[in-house]
Design a protein around this motif. Structure first.
Motif, PDB file in Angstrom:
ATOM      1  N   VAL A 181      34.738 -44.568  -6.663  1.00  0.00           N
ATOM      2  CA  VAL A 181      33.879 -44.854  -7.813  1.00  0.00           C
ATOM      3  C   VAL A 181      33.419 -46.312  -7.700  1.00  0.00           C
ATOM      4  O   VAL A 181      34.175 -47.231  -8.010  1.00  0.00           O
ATOM      5  N   PRO A 182      32.202 -46.548  -7.209  1.00  0.00           N
ATOM      6  CA  PRO A 182      31.728 -47.928  -7.067  1.00  0.00           C
ATOM      7  C   PRO A 182      31.684 -48.631  -8.417  1.00  0.00           C
ATOM      8  O   PRO A 182      31.244 -48.045  -9.407  1.00  0.00           O
ATOM      9  N   PRO A 183      32.158 -49.862  -8.478  1.00  0.00           N
ATOM     10  CA  PRO A 183      32.128 -50.581  -9.751  1.00  0.00           C
ATOM     11  C   PRO A 183      30.693 -50.816 -10.225  1.00  0.00           C
ATOM     12  O   PRO A 183      29.783 -51.000  -9.408  1.00  0.00           O
ATOM     13  N   LYS A 184      30.508 -50.802 -11.529  1.00  0.00           N
ATOM     14  CA  LYS A 184      29.174 -51.005 -12.092  1.00  0.00           C
ATOM     15  C   LYS A 184      28.712 -52.432 -11.856  1.00  0.00           C
ATOM     16  O   LYS A 184      29.511 -53.357 -11.738  1.00  0.00           O
ATOM     17  N   ALA A 185      27.396 -52.592 -11.780  1.00  0.00           N
ATOM     18  CA  ALA A 185      26.829 -53.894 -11.467  1.00  0.00           C
ATOM     19  C   ALA A 185      25.409 -53.966 -11.991  1.00  0.00           C
ATOM     20  O   ALA A 185      24.833 -52.962 -12.425  1.00  0.00           O
ATOM     21  N   ASP A 186      24.830 -55.157 -11.933  1.00  0.00           N
ATOM     22  CA  ASP A 186      23.417 -55.303 -12.292  1.00  0.00           C
ATOM     23  C   ASP A 186      22.537 -54.587 -11.277  1.00  0.00           C
ATOM     24  O   ASP A 186      21.495 -54.024 -11.626  1.00  0.00           O
ATOM     25  N   VAL A 187      22.938 -54.631 -10.014  1.00  0.00           N
ATOM     26  CA  VAL A 187      22.212 -53.958  -8.930  1.00  0.00           C
ATOM     27  C   VAL A 187      23.233 -53.360  -7.966  1.00  0.00           C
ATOM     28  O   VAL A 187      24.221 -54.012  -7.619  1.00  0.00           O
ATOM     29  N   THR A 188      22.975 -52.128  -7.526  1.00  0.00           N
ATOM     30  CA  THR A 188      23.798 -51.481  -6.505  1.00  0.00           C
ATOM     31  C   THR A 188      22.956 -51.283  -5.256  1.00  0.00           C
ATOM     32  O   THR A 188      21.848 -50.741  -5.323  1.00  0.00           O
ATOM     33  N   ILE A 189      23.472 -51.748  -4.121  1.00  0.00           N
ATOM     34  CA  ILE A 189      22.789 -51.613  -2.837  1.00  0.00           C
ATOM     35  C   ILE A 189      23.557 -50.587  -2.013  1.00  0.00           C
ATOM     36  O   ILE A 189      24.775 -50.697  -1.852  1.00  0.00           O
ATOM     37  N   VAL A 190      22.850 -49.614  -1.453  1.00  0.00           N
ATOM     38  CA  VAL A 190      23.540 -48.552  -0.744  1.00  0.00           C
ATOM     39  C   VAL A 190      22.816 -48.229   0.562  1.00  0.00           C
ATOM     40  O   VAL A 190      21.592 -48.179   0.603  1.00  0.00           O
ATOM     41  N   GLY A 191      23.612 -48.032   1.637  1.00  0.00           N
ATOM     42  CA  GLY A 191      23.040 -47.496   2.856  1.00  0.00           C
ATOM     43  C   GLY A 191      23.334 -48.224   4.134  1.00  0.00           C
ATOM     44  O   GLY A 191      23.298 -47.628   5.216  1.00  0.00           O
ATOM     45  N   MET A 192      23.600 -49.521   4.109  1.00  0.00           N
ATOM     46  CA  MET A 192      23.739 -50.307   5.331  1.00  0.00           C
ATOM     47  C   MET A 192      24.921 -49.816   6.163  1.00  0.00           C
ATOM     48  O   MET A 192      26.062 -49.915   5.749  1.00  0.00           O
ATOM     49  N   GLY A 193      24.631 -49.255   7.346  1.00  0.00           N
ATOM     50  CA  GLY A 193      25.689 -48.776   8.229  1.00  0.00           C
ATOM     51  C   GLY A 193      26.439 -47.569   7.708  1.00  0.00           C
ATOM     52  O   GLY A 193      27.496 -47.222   8.242  1.00  0.00           O
ATOM     53  N   LEU A 194      25.922 -46.912   6.691  1.00  0.00           N
ATOM     54  CA  LEU A 194      26.648 -45.827   6.021  1.00  0.00           C
ATOM     55  C   LEU A 194      26.835 -44.611   6.916  1.00  0.00           C
ATOM     56  O   LEU A 194      27.856 -43.919   6.836  1.00  0.00           O
ATOM     57  N   GLY A 195      25.854 -44.349   7.790  1.00  0.00           N
ATOM     58  CA  GLY A 195      25.886 -43.138   8.585  1.00  0.00           C
ATOM     59  C   GLY A 195      25.297 -41.969   7.815  1.00  0.00           C
ATOM     60  O   GLY A 195      25.134 -42.027   6.587  1.00  0.00           O
ATOM     61  N   VAL A 196      24.968 -40.916   8.530  1.00  0.00           N
ATOM     62  CA  VAL A 196      24.390 -39.722   7.909  1.00  0.00           C
ATOM     63  C   VAL A 196      25.323 -38.547   8.177  1.00  0.00           C
ATOM     64  O   VAL A 196      25.505 -38.131   9.331  1.00  0.00           O
ATOM     65  N   SER A 197      25.934 -38.032   7.132  1.00  0.00           N
ATOM     66  CA  SER A 197      26.885 -36.924   7.255  1.00  0.00           C
ATOM     67  C   SER A 197      26.981 -36.229   5.904  1.00  0.00           C
ATOM     68  O   SER A 197      26.404 -36.686   4.905  1.00  0.00           O
ATOM     69  N   VAL A 198      27.704 -35.144   5.879  1.00  0.00           N
ATOM     70  CA  VAL A 198      27.912 -34.430   4.622  1.00  0.00           C
ATOM     71  C   VAL A 198      28.584 -35.340   3.591  1.00  0.00           C
ATOM     72  O   VAL A 198      28.208 -35.359   2.411  1.00  0.00           O
ATOM     73  N   SER A 199      29.543 -36.130   4.027  1.00  0.00           N
ATOM     74  CA  SER A 199      30.268 -36.987   3.088  1.00  0.00           C
ATOM     75  C   SER A 199      29.386 -38.122   2.570  1.00  0.00           C
ATOM     76  O   SER A 199      29.451 -38.468   1.381  1.00  0.00           O
TER      77      SER A 199
END
Length: 280
Positions: free
Chosen positions: A85-103
């Motif tokens: 559960v990512p902590p809440k924030a003013d801005v959430t950035i998602v994706g850098m190096g995350l990979g592409v998979s079902v998870s």
């Protein structure tokens, strides 16, 4: 190095209040990283810190923890996982190096389907988003959400379901199409990066930057800068993004201007001469 802030983004650089706190100047959550790209979100955190983020919260693989602890020891840490559960924030950035998979699809889906707020969708998260919506009529962010997309030309092609050559042939048209189809502010990265507002009516073409920004991690760094400035400015995704792109390029220009390597010096001189001609 002398510079002049473009008038379109001059209002983005308001002074901090004397009684500022780490939370008042902006809190970021950064979600990314994988076994193959363990340090990508750490680079994003470095960009966020350099751009003045008050608090950075990393949601990353355990393998990223050592680098994070060494390079951004002030950041908080949450282990990345499908049930995280990512902590809440003013801005959430998602994706850098995350990979592409079902998870990782599940991680992005949870974030965008249930949480309100401001989101920057970058790198592998763009590829996931494209897989869901490139062949559809479009994507509408959930109520209470505002989104910035940060594609390079290859990612832009995936978002629109076309070939990269089509993006290169009409970069402005492509950026406007992405903004309209995904109802998001867009920065199409590359030489003279373009920023387009979500209604596709506001456009900023960047004039800073140089060929030595062709380096792995530059996009991760930019995502952190955008996140920090958007968290600080609060209400204008277009202005926050455009000013970040300008600063990102300006910082690189400053580094290049101090170089002693002849290949860098000669290129910097060539760029400077071209800009003088363009300004004239």
């Amino acid at each position: 190095m002398s510079f002049e802030i473009p008038k379109e983004i001059a209002s983005a650089f308001k002074a901090r209040e004397r009684n500022a706190t780490k939370r008042s100047v902006g809190v970021l959550t950064i979600v990314g990283g994988s076994e193959h790209y363990i340090h990508a979100p750490v680079i994003t955190a470095l960009g966020a810190r350099a751009a003045g983020a008050g608090l950075v919260q990393l949601v990353v693989p355990a393998a990223s923890r050592i680098a994070a602890g060494s390079l951004v020891p002030e950041a908080t840490f949450t282990k990345l996982g499908v049930t995280s559960v990512p902590p809440k924030a003013d801005v959430t950035i998602v994706g850098m190096g995350l990979g592409v998979s079902v998870s990782t699809e599940a991680i992005l889906s949870r974030l965008l389907s249930v949480r309100k707020g401001r989101f920057i969708v970058d790198a592998d998260a763009l590829t996931i988003l494209a897989g869901w919506y490139a062949s559809s009529e479009g994507y509408m962010p959930a109520e209470g959400q505002e989104i910035v997309l940060t594609p390079h030309e290859g990612e832009a092609a995936r978002l629109l379901g076309v070939q990269r050559e089509e993006i290169a042939a009409d970069r402005l048209g492509a950026a406007k199409e992405i903004a309209s189809r995904y109802h998001s502010t867009v920065v199409l990265k590359g030489p003279a990066s373009l920023v387009v507002s979500k209604d596709a009516k506001r456009v900023y073409e960047n004039v800073t930057g140089n060929p030595f920004m062709a380096l792995g991690g530059m996009g991760d760094l930019l995502a952190g800068i955008i996140g920090a400035r958007w968290a600080y400015l609060k209400d204008d995704a277009f202005l926050s993004t455009a000013s970040s792109v300008w600063l990102h390029g300006l910082a690189s220009d400053e580094v290049v201007s101090k170089a002693i390597d002849p290949s860098i010096v000669n290129t910097a001189s060539m760029i400077g001469s071209l800009r003088v001609k363009l300004d004239a």
